[in-house]
Design a protein around this motif. Structure first.
Motif, PDB file in Angstrom:
ATOM      1  N   THR A 118       0.846  -1.185   0.000  1.00 16.13           N
ATOM      2  CA  THR A 118       0.000   0.000   0.000  1.00 16.13           C
ATOM      3  C   THR A 118       0.885   1.240   0.000  1.00 16.13           C
ATOM      4  O   THR A 118       1.788   1.363   0.823  1.00 16.13           O
ATOM      5  CB  THR A 118      -0.926   0.003   1.235  1.00 16.13           C
ATOM      6  OG1 THR A 118      -1.912  -1.032   1.074  1.00 16.13           O
ATOM      7  CG2 THR A 118      -1.630   1.338   1.401  1.00 16.13           C
ATOM      8  N   THR A 169      -8.694   3.700   3.004  1.00 13.94           N
ATOM      9  CA  THR A 169      -7.300   3.552   3.417  1.00 13.94           C
ATOM     10  C   THR A 169      -7.152   2.426   4.425  1.00 13.94           C
ATOM     11  O   THR A 169      -6.182   1.656   4.382  1.00 13.94           O
ATOM     12  CB  THR A 169      -6.784   4.871   4.023  1.00 13.94           C
ATOM     13  OG1 THR A 169      -6.939   5.927   3.070  1.00 13.94           O
ATOM     14  CG2 THR A 169      -5.316   4.762   4.393  1.00 13.94           C
ATOM     15  N   LEU A 177      -4.668  -0.834   4.163  1.00 12.03           N
ATOM     16  CA  LEU A 177      -3.649  -1.172   5.152  1.00 12.03           C
ATOM     17  C   LEU A 177      -3.873  -2.564   5.749  1.00 12.03           C
ATOM     18  O   LEU A 177      -2.913  -3.288   6.021  1.00 12.03           O
ATOM     19  CB  LEU A 177      -3.633  -0.119   6.263  1.00 12.03           C
ATOM     20  CG  LEU A 177      -3.132   1.275   5.830  1.00 12.03           C
ATOM     21  CD1 LEU A 177      -3.352   2.287   6.956  1.00 12.03           C
ATOM     22  CD2 LEU A 177      -1.671   1.229   5.435  1.00 12.03           C
ATOM     23  N   VAL A 203       3.820  -1.171   3.794  1.00 12.40           N
ATOM     24  CA  VAL A 203       3.443   0.184   3.414  1.00 12.40           C
ATOM     25  C   VAL A 203       4.670   0.907   2.876  1.00 12.40           C
ATOM     26  O   VAL A 203       5.735   0.895   3.505  1.00 12.40           O
ATOM     27  CB  VAL A 203       2.894   0.979   4.617  1.00 12.40           C
ATOM     28  CG1 VAL A 203       2.377   2.346   4.159  1.00 12.40           C
ATOM     29  CG2 VAL A 203       1.796   0.211   5.326  1.00 12.40           C
ATOM     30  N   ILE A 250      -0.351   3.257  11.537  1.00 12.30           N
ATOM     31  CA  ILE A 250       0.201   1.940  11.200  1.00 12.30           C
ATOM     32  C   ILE A 250       0.392   1.102  12.463  1.00 12.30           C
ATOM     33  O   ILE A 250       0.079  -0.099  12.489  1.00 12.30           O
ATOM     34  CB  ILE A 250       1.536   2.095  10.439  1.00 12.30           C
ATOM     35  CG1 ILE A 250       1.276   2.684   9.044  1.00 12.30           C
ATOM     36  CG2 ILE A 250       2.261   0.757  10.322  1.00 12.30           C
ATOM     37  CD1 ILE A 250       2.535   3.049   8.288  1.00 12.30           C
ATOM     38  N   LEU A 276       1.629  -6.327   9.182  1.00 14.09           N
ATOM     39  CA  LEU A 276       1.910  -5.099   8.448  1.00 14.09           C
ATOM     40  C   LEU A 276       3.287  -4.546   8.816  1.00 14.09           C
ATOM     41  O   LEU A 276       3.632  -4.441   9.985  1.00 14.09           O
ATOM     42  CB  LEU A 276       0.833  -4.051   8.759  1.00 14.09           C
ATOM     43  CG  LEU A 276       0.884  -2.751   7.958  1.00 14.09           C
ATOM     44  CD1 LEU A 276       0.652  -3.020   6.475  1.00 14.09           C
ATOM     45  CD2 LEU A 276      -0.163  -1.761   8.482  1.00 14.09           C
TER      46      LEU A 276
END
Length: 256
Positions: free
Chosen positions: A6, A134, A138, A144, A165, A176
Motif C-alpha cells: 500500500t 485507506t 492497510l 506500506v 500503522i 503489516l
C-alpha cells in the motif's frame, strides 16, 4: 503469493499516486507481473495509466461492495506492462456503504485472496486521508511504502501515519510492516530539503530508501498523456529514479 504494498500518506501532495504508477511501470519493465489497484475516488492513478475513469464497466467500488470480482474489474492498458483495477467517484458511495457492512475493514483483503497468486506485486494507491478505504488498503497489505516530500510539514504528516500503522499492527493486521520511506520531489539545492532528508535518515535509518525521486518536470507532465514516466520519457531523471527504486526493492527482497 504476490506481495501487497500500500502506498500511503495522510498528507496530500507528496507524489503518492505518481509513485504508485511509476513503480508499477518500473517493476513491470523488470519482468515482474504487477497489478495497480486504484482506491482513491479521484481516480488519478486510473487516468495516469491510460484508463478512462468515466467509462468503466466495473471498478474497485464494485469489488469492495462484492458486486464484481478482481478479474472482472481488471484492465490491461496497452504497452504499460501492468494491469489496473480502476476507480472513480463511485468509490465515495462505496465508502459509505462499507460503514455498516460485515467485515468492513477486511473486504479488500478477502476479495484479493484469489488473485494474489497471479501477480508478483499488487500496489494500492490510497486517498490522502485515513478513512475506510485507506483502512481496507492497510489491512490488506503486507507492507506500506510511504512517499514523503522533503519539506517541514511532511514530517508532521509522517508522524500521524506511523501512529495509524502502529494501531493497525496491534489489531487488524499484525503482519503489516513498513517497506520503506521514499523521499520525493527533492531539490538538493534547497537547504531545508536536505535538512529534512537528513532527519528522516536519523530517525528511520535503513527504512529510508537510498533512492531519491528528484523534482522533475517530465514526471509532472506524464499523467496528462495517460502514461508512466518510463513510457513518456525513459531517459528523464524521474524515469531513471523510479527504475532505481524498483531495482532497490527487488535487491532488498532478494537479500531478505
Amino acid at each position: 503469493m504476490g506481495q501487497v504494498i500500500t502506498i500511503a500518506n495522510q498528507k496530500g501532495g507528496v507524489a503518492k499516486t505518481t509513485t504508485t504508477i511509476n513503480l508499477a511501470a518500473s517493476l513491470g519493465s523488470l519482468g515482474k507481473k504487477v497489478l495497480l489497484l486504484d482506491l482513491d475516488p479521484q481516480g488519478n492513478a486510473t487516468m495516469g495509466s491510460g484508463v478512462d475513469k468515466h467509462d468503466l464497466a466495473f471498478s474497485s467500488c464494485e469489488v469492495l461492495l462484492g458486486e464484481a470480482n478482481f478479474r472482472q474489474a481488471t484492465y490491461s492498458p496497452k504497452d504499460l506492462g501492468y494491469d489496473v483495477v480502476p476507480a472513480n467517484g463511485d468509490l465515495t458511495a462505496a465508502e459509505v456503504g462499507l460503514m455498516d457492512a460485515p467485515l468492513r475493514e477486511k473486504r479488500l483483503r478477502l476479495a484479493m485472496e484469489d488473485v494474489r497468486k497471479e501477480y508478483d506485486y499488487l500496489l494500492i494507491d490510497c486517498p490522502p486521508s485515513l478513512n475506510m478505504l485507506t483502512l481496507n488498503a492497510l489491512v490488506a497489505a503486507d507492507g506500506v511504502l510511504v512517499p514523503i516530500q522533503t519539506e517541514y510539514y511532511a514530517l508532521e504528516g509522517l508522524s500521524a501515519l506511523m501512529g495509524t500503522i502502529l494501531k493497525i499492527q496491534k489489531s487488524a493486521n499484525t503482519q503489516l510492516d513498513i517497506v520503506g520511506i521514499l523521499r520525493t520531489m527533492h531539490d538538493p539545492r534547497n537547504n531545508l530539503a536536505n535538512d529534512v532528508s537528513a532527519q528522516l535518515i536519523q530517525y528511520f535509518g535503513d527504512k529510508v530508501f537510498r533512492t531519491i525521486i528528484p523534482r522533475n518536470v517530465r514526471v509532472a507532465e506524464a499523467p496528462s498523456h495517460g502514461l508512466p514516466i518510463l513510457m513518456y520519457d525513459k531517459t528523464s531523471r524521474g524515469a531513471l529514479a523510479y527504475l532505481d527504486l524498483a531495482k532497490e526493492m527487488l535487491a532488498a527482497e532478494a537479500g531478505a
